[in-house]
Write an enzyme that holds these catalytic residues in place. Sequence first.
Site, PDB file in Angstrom:
ATOM      1  N   HIS A 370       0.870  -1.349   0.037  1.00 14.49           N
ATOM      2  CA  HIS A 370      -0.102  -0.058   0.195  1.00 14.49           C
ATOM      3  C   HIS A 370       0.784   1.352  -0.182  1.00 14.49           C
ATOM      4  CE1 HIS A 370      -4.035  -1.973   0.869  1.00 14.49           C
ATOM      5  NE2 HIS A 370      -3.228  -2.895   1.669  1.00 14.49           N
ATOM      6  N   LYS A 561      -8.678  13.549   4.939  1.00 16.11           N
ATOM      7  CA  LYS A 561      -7.994  12.293   4.731  1.00 16.11           C
ATOM      8  C   LYS A 561      -6.882  12.657   5.870  1.00 16.11           C
ATOM      9  CE  LYS A 561      -6.706  13.529   0.475  1.00 16.11           C
ATOM     10  NZ  LYS A 561      -6.762  12.408  -0.638  1.00 16.11           N
ATOM     11  N   ARG A 562      -6.021  11.818   6.042  1.00 18.97           N
ATOM     12  CA  ARG A 562      -4.866  11.857   7.235  1.00 18.97           C
ATOM     13  C   ARG A 562      -4.028  13.043   6.746  1.00 18.97           C
ATOM     14  NH1 ARG A 562      -4.206   7.938  11.069  1.00 18.97           N
ATOM     15  NH2 ARG A 562      -2.284   9.164  11.751  1.00 18.97           N
ATOM     16  N   LYS A 567       0.523  14.355   0.910  1.00 17.37           N
ATOM     17  CA  LYS A 567      -1.195  14.795   0.725  1.00 17.37           C
ATOM     18  C   LYS A 567      -1.219  16.140   0.314  1.00 17.37           C
ATOM     19  CE  LYS A 567      -2.700  10.648   3.240  1.00 17.37           C
ATOM     20  NZ  LYS A 567      -3.338   9.703   2.290  1.00 17.37           N
ATOM     21  N   THR A 669      -9.039   6.193  -1.885  1.00 16.75           N
ATOM     22  CA  THR A 669     -10.081   5.882  -2.059  1.00 16.75           C
ATOM     23  C   THR A 669     -11.383   6.858  -1.659  1.00 16.75           C
ATOM     24  OG1 THR A 669      -9.918   4.988   0.253  1.00 16.75           O
ATOM     25  CG2 THR A 669      -9.677   3.467  -1.487  1.00 16.75           C
ATOM     26  N   LYS A 673     -15.085   7.511  -3.352  1.00 16.28           N
ATOM     27  CA  LYS A 673     -16.178   8.035  -2.604  1.00 16.28           C
ATOM     28  C   LYS A 673     -16.784   9.536  -2.861  1.00 16.28           C
ATOM     29  CE  LYS A 673     -14.200   5.373   1.102  1.00 16.28           C
ATOM     30  NZ  LYS A 673     -13.121   5.517   2.284  1.00 16.28           N
TER      31      LYS A 673
HETATM   32  C1  26Q Z   1       3.778   0.203   9.929  1.00  9.31           C
HETATM   33  C2  26Q Z   1       4.935   0.061  10.838  1.00  9.31           C
HETATM   34  C3  26Q Z   1       4.513   0.251  12.251  1.00  9.31           C
HETATM   35  C4  26Q Z   1       3.802   1.123  12.576  1.00  9.31           C
HETATM   36  C5  26Q Z   1       2.896   1.547  11.621  1.00  9.31           C
HETATM   37  C6  26Q Z   1       2.778   1.222  10.284  1.00  9.31           C
HETATM   38  C7  26Q Z   1       1.752   1.572   9.431  1.00  9.31           C
HETATM   39  C8  26Q Z   1       0.503   1.575   9.673  1.00  9.31           C
HETATM   40  C9  26Q Z   1      -0.528   1.957   8.782  1.00  9.31           C
HETATM   41  C10 26Q Z   1       2.191   1.752   8.128  1.00  9.31           C
HETATM   42  C11 26Q Z   1       0.974   2.285   6.974  1.00  9.31           C
HETATM   43  C12 26Q Z   1      -0.153   2.365   7.464  1.00  9.31           C
HETATM   44  C13 26Q Z   1      -1.371   2.772   6.435  1.00  9.31           C
HETATM   45  C14 26Q Z   1      -1.065   2.919   5.324  1.00  9.31           C
HETATM   46  C15 26Q Z   1      -2.369   3.429   4.338  1.00  9.31           C
HETATM   47  O1  26Q Z   1      -3.391   3.376   4.949  1.00  9.31           O
HETATM   48  N1  26Q Z   1      -2.201   3.380   3.114  1.00  9.31           N
HETATM   49  C16 26Q Z   1      -3.056   3.845   2.089  1.00  9.31           C
HETATM   50  O2  26Q Z   1      -3.650   2.697   1.795  1.00  9.31           O
HETATM   51  C17 26Q Z   1      -4.853   2.695   0.822  1.00  9.31           C
HETATM   52  C18 26Q Z   1      -5.388   1.655   0.596  1.00  9.31           C
HETATM   53  O3  26Q Z   1      -4.815   0.861  -0.234  1.00  9.31           O
HETATM   54  C19 26Q Z   1      -4.444   3.698  -0.252  1.00  9.31           C
HETATM   55  O4  26Q Z   1      -5.480   4.046  -0.981  1.00  9.31           O
HETATM   56  C20 26Q Z   1      -3.583   4.951   0.002  1.00  9.31           C
HETATM   57  O5  26Q Z   1      -3.296   5.573  -1.122  1.00  9.31           O
HETATM   58  C21 26Q Z   1      -2.441   4.538   1.071  1.00  9.31           C
HETATM   59  O6  26Q Z   1      -1.822   5.618   1.506  1.00  9.31           O
END
Ligand code: 26Q
Length: 822
Positions: A370, A561-562, A567, A669, A673
């Site tokens: 992702h 979004k975050r 972004k 995503t 929406k």
């Molecule tokens: C990793 C290691 C340690 C702690 C936290 C993490 C961690 C946690 C969550 C790393 C990444 C995330 C989340 C990532 C995320 O939400 N990515 C998004 O995924 C969506 C679904 O595929 C995409 O549409 C977005 O573009 C992407 O940013």
Amino acid sequence: MKSATKDKTPAAFPPNPGSEALAAEILEVLKYRVGKDTTVATPYDWLTASIKAVRDRIIDHWISATKEAYEQQEKRVYYLSLEFLIGRLMRDAFSNFGLMNTVREALASLGVDFDVIAALEPDAALGNGGLGRLAACFMESMATVDIPAHGYGIRYANGMFRQEIQDGWQVELPETWLDHGNSWEFERRERAFEVGFGGSVESVTDKEGRLERHIWKPGERVLAVAYDTPVVGWRANRVNTLRLWSGMPVDPILLDKFNAGDHIGALAESNKADALSRVLYPADSHMAGQELRLRQEYFFSSASLQDILQRHLSQYGELESLPDKAAIHLNDTHPAIAVPELMRLLMDVHGMDFDRAWSITGRTFGYTNHTLLPEALESWPVPLFERLLPRHMQLVYAINAQVLLEARATGRFNDEQIARISLIQENGDRRVRMGNLAFVGSHSINGVSALHTDLMKKTVFADLHSLYPGRINNKTNGITPRRWLFQCNAGLTALAREAIGDRFLDDIEAIRDLDGFAGDAAFREKFAAVKRANKVRLAELVARRLGIRIDPSALFDIQIKRIHEYKRQLLNILEAVALYDQIRSHPERDWAPRVKLFGGKAAPSYHNAKLIIKLANDVARVINGDPAVRGLLKVVFVPNYNVSGAEVMMPGADLSEQISTAGMEASGTGNMKFALNGALTIGTLDGANVEIRERVGDDNIFIFGLKANEVAERRSGGYQPRAVIEGSPELSQALSAISSGVFSPGDPDRYRDLVSGLYDSDWFMVAADFDAYAAAQRTVDDVWRDPHDWNARAIRNVARVGWFSSDRTIREYAKDIWNVPA
Ligand code: 26Q
């Protein structure tokens, strides 16, 4: 044998009991399961009774789906994810059962307002953002397209933090979603598995002294206890299970310690177990590397695999057929430790040799990537890994030896390439690369948009892609139209049914039939009225939460979004500042009234993201309070953006901000929406925006800025943001206003570093894209001034984005990766 595609079941809901019977059921539950009488029932009691009443109806479908999968020996999909951002479930369940109106009437007959009690249901916020929400959409779509599937994750006691804005700053508060209990879940005490940490590994040899097997003797053990939540598909076609693990001590109190007077020590184990499912890590784009995070990853991966193997063994009596009967999917690398864990279970517990175990493992797992952001790629220091999971460390080395042998045997890789293929990063401190581990342990590796998949092949996984060509494939993300259209936008759904009939309810791509109505003036009027009502609802939310009045006839321009530098909320804020300046300097011009709404959480440790929130609030305060603006521009930061907030904001948007630096947003995503709810997109050619443009057509989207390859070229070709800024009077003016303290009079230096970062490096190309962005916004204004044109384009967006349904995405996974009928 079942056919490869499922028979289409007739499009009908389960029998509707009618509102009288449903009211009686709710009363029965209220009395005998909540223990309350109507005269003393609180709104929460009514919520509990309503949920339990619908839950009872779910159970029959749930049991029959489980039974059928068993009897037909169907292949099951297991979706392993550290995040499931499900939000509220009640509306989802009632709506998918076709009981929405019935329950409304039933409750009304009891003097209860459905919307009032629905608002009391807490959001299950067991995720950060896109990745977690995708897992939730996938669960709903798998139930809808009739795939036997289980989601596996962690039952965090505290999900995503609640965001408050105090004096413009983000403040994080714990989210205690379980305070009033959780009526959806079933605790399964009997489904508990031991998970170990630490300790040592013993080698057992046979009589001739040959190594027979390894036995891991963990130094700590905890129990993972299952909590099951039913997931209802559209028309209750199928009900699947989301199984979330909670940590429990093996011995709640260590009696010997307790008796020896060590009362704190006696509870240590209990606290450690508790910590595993205490809190979701709130960082979505940064790998912090805390030990507890790795523990969580192993905890839920191990429990899930033990559960899966136990189910398989009890049904089939052997494990050779695992890949034929189970597809285990890794949602990013967060469960990548499942790869060596499956190896350990197959070898050390079930006595297989390495080669057999490795063959089974590779045919069972699939992995979705992702993100390409280097700081988000997971890797763990070898010493930590070794201390926590000594047996897994050995297995990672054994796997690595095998992979590197294969790579060398091709004769195609030099030492540098071999070093990049290795599971162990050797420069600097030695680390285990979880992406490489997930890659080599899976038969399929997919990206989440066409562009992202292409970049995966060219960047992070270039060498592994060359070693294992054909493994990387694309699965463009999708969203469930049930939650993101039917439930959140009843008005548009009703209008579409009136215009094109009900086919789109079962096949969302049929919403394309609306396309012809873009030229129909009467339809456009009705469409505009629906949008207006949704904007009024959003304006009420803003008034209620913030006391700010916004005019529903203004253009609602939304970025939710975050908060992250890539972004580029900052780009949007800078444009607001520039526009503010223009409105003041040219009051005579025909400005199109606009409300810029922002929402999103910053990772608590992400300094610049938190500063950007403060800036948005500072800018909002000044602009909203300046009479010279005459209400032509308003800026609003909506606190605590979450799934329920999205359900109100998406339908109320005119303009969707998707403005990430090209090449950095894997898919997005929210973009889907918004479009499905009739907003036009202003965006870069990044992630799924590229595919949205292909479908809605160039005339119905506002694309601007550098493309991914241009960003790469600029970065490597000596990009000089200072020169760019100096060449843009609007941007220079906006930046100097910010750095001179116009928006932070009490603390003029507040944004000094943020601004100087743009002058000195500007990694995210804010300056490079600013003029193109501002120009695109003026084009937006021009189109907005012609409501017929705007509405026609908005209608075309709705009509043309049905393809971005998670049903379509899931069918692709089913066919290309999981090999299950759908
Ligand atoms: C990793 C290691 C340690 C702690 C936290 C993490 C961690 C946690 C969550 C790393 C990444 C995330 C989340 C990532 C995320 O939400 N990515 C998004 O995924 C969506 C679904 O595929 C995409 O549409 C977005 O573009 C992407 O940013």
